[in-house]
Scaffold this motif. Structure first.
Motif, short mmCIF file in Angstrom:
data_model
loop_
_atom_site.label_atom_id
_atom_site.label_comp_id
_atom_site.label_asym_id
_atom_site.label_seq_id
_atom_site.Cartn_x
_atom_site.Cartn_y
_atom_site.Cartn_z
N SER A 1 0.43 -2.51 15.36
CA SER A 1 1.70 -1.79 15.54
C SER A 1 1.53 -0.52 16.36
N PHE B 1 5.52 1.98 2.83
CA PHE B 1 5.14 0.58 3.04
C PHE B 1 4.10 0.18 2.00
N LYS C 1 7.44 -2.52 11.11
CA LYS C 1 6.35 -1.55 11.21
C LYS C 1 6.37 -0.86 12.57
N GLU D 1 -3.25 -4.57 10.72
CA GLU D 1 -1.80 -4.58 10.96
C GLU D 1 -1.35 -3.27 11.60
N LEU D 2 -1.88 -2.17 11.10
CA LEU D 2 -1.48 -0.86 11.61
C LEU D 2 -1.98 -0.65 13.04
N THR E 1 1.09 3.82 4.19
CA THR E 1 1.45 3.05 2.99
C THR E 1 1.65 3.98 1.80
N ASP F 1 -4.70 -4.25 6.14
CA ASP F 1 -3.76 -3.16 6.42
C ASP F 1 -4.16 -2.41 7.68
N LEU G 1 0.53 -4.85 3.96
CA LEU G 1 1.24 -4.63 5.22
C LEU G 1 1.49 -5.93 5.97
N HIS H 1 6.48 -7.49 11.46
CA HIS H 1 5.82 -6.72 12.52
C HIS H 1 6.80 -5.75 13.18
#
Length: 226
Positions: free
Chosen positions: A127, A80, A93, A123-124, A42, A120, A85, A90
């Motif tokens: 991904s 990002f 990313k 989400e990371l 980010t 965040d 995020l 999706h």
């Protein structure tokens, strides 16, 4: 296990996550002759400090100095949105992260654990799972998630599935490297007894070390190894 790792990527949602989670393990790998890159995914400050470019540049200056201490290569930062995020598709990313991982040819990836209270980080992690999934030709052989002070412990208390480490790396000989690197993050460092204070970080490493008969350790969850 560290002997199995050769070309390593540490993924951090925000500048300082890499030190909090892997800051003792990284210098061990570097001293073994391994290549370690760090990716900050980010922009690091757009939500907390909207339109403050000085803070943004300051944070990434801190990141450069911290990673110089650890011996890593800090990859060009992604842009990002910090703390948002979950507002990014999706697929977007996944594509960005997948391209970086593929281009780097990494065999080992570290990322924040999915149990964190920080969205965040969640989400990371998701991904990263997509980008590292074992398909024919996938170069990533080892995927590990890591603990972040002031995020993971709250997830442990508030979520049904807490962080469950199954790998502990002895950082007794590199704890000072971790603390010296974190000391460069003056915008993120807090006073004791905050968990993101130098004493808090030392205590956390001591706690995890004591769990497995070491003076200091960093905990990881091995997602897969092939």
């Amino acid at each position: 296990m560290l002997q199995l790792f050769e070309n390593i990527l540490v993924i951090a949602a925000h500048p300082d996550d890499e030190v909090l989670g892997v800051g003792g393990t990284i210098p061990k790998l570097v001293k073994m002759g391994k290549k370690v890159d760090v990716l900050v995914f980010t922009d690091g400050s757009s939500t907390q400090y909207s339109n403050d470019n000085a803070i943004l540049e300051s944070k990434f200056g801190e990141a450069k100095r911290a990673n110089d201490i650890l011996g890593t290569t800090l990859l060009p930062r992604e842009d990002f949105p910090d703390m948002r995020l979950d507002t990014v598709a999706h697929a977007d990313k996944n594509i960005a992260l997948g391209n970086i991982i593929s281009k780097g040819g990494y065999d080992t990836v570290f990322v924040q654990d999915r149990t964190d209270i920080n969205k965040d980080h969640n989400e990371l992690f998701e991904s990263t799972l997509v980008s590292c999934r074992p398909y024919p030709g996938q170069k990533v052989k080892h995927l590990l998630s890591y603990y972040v002070n002031s995020s993971t412990e709250w997830g442990n208390m508030l979520k049904k599935k807490p962080f469950n480490p199954n790998i502990f790396i002895d950082i007794s000989d590199t704890i000072e490297d971790k603390l010296n690197a974190m000391a460069e993050y003056k915008t993120e460092l807090r006073d004791y007894p905050h968990p993101r204070s130098l004493d808090g970080i030392r205590n956390s490493a001591k706690y995890f070390g004591n769990m497995v008969g070491m003076q200091y350790a960093e905990p990881f969850h091995l997602v897969f190894s092939k």
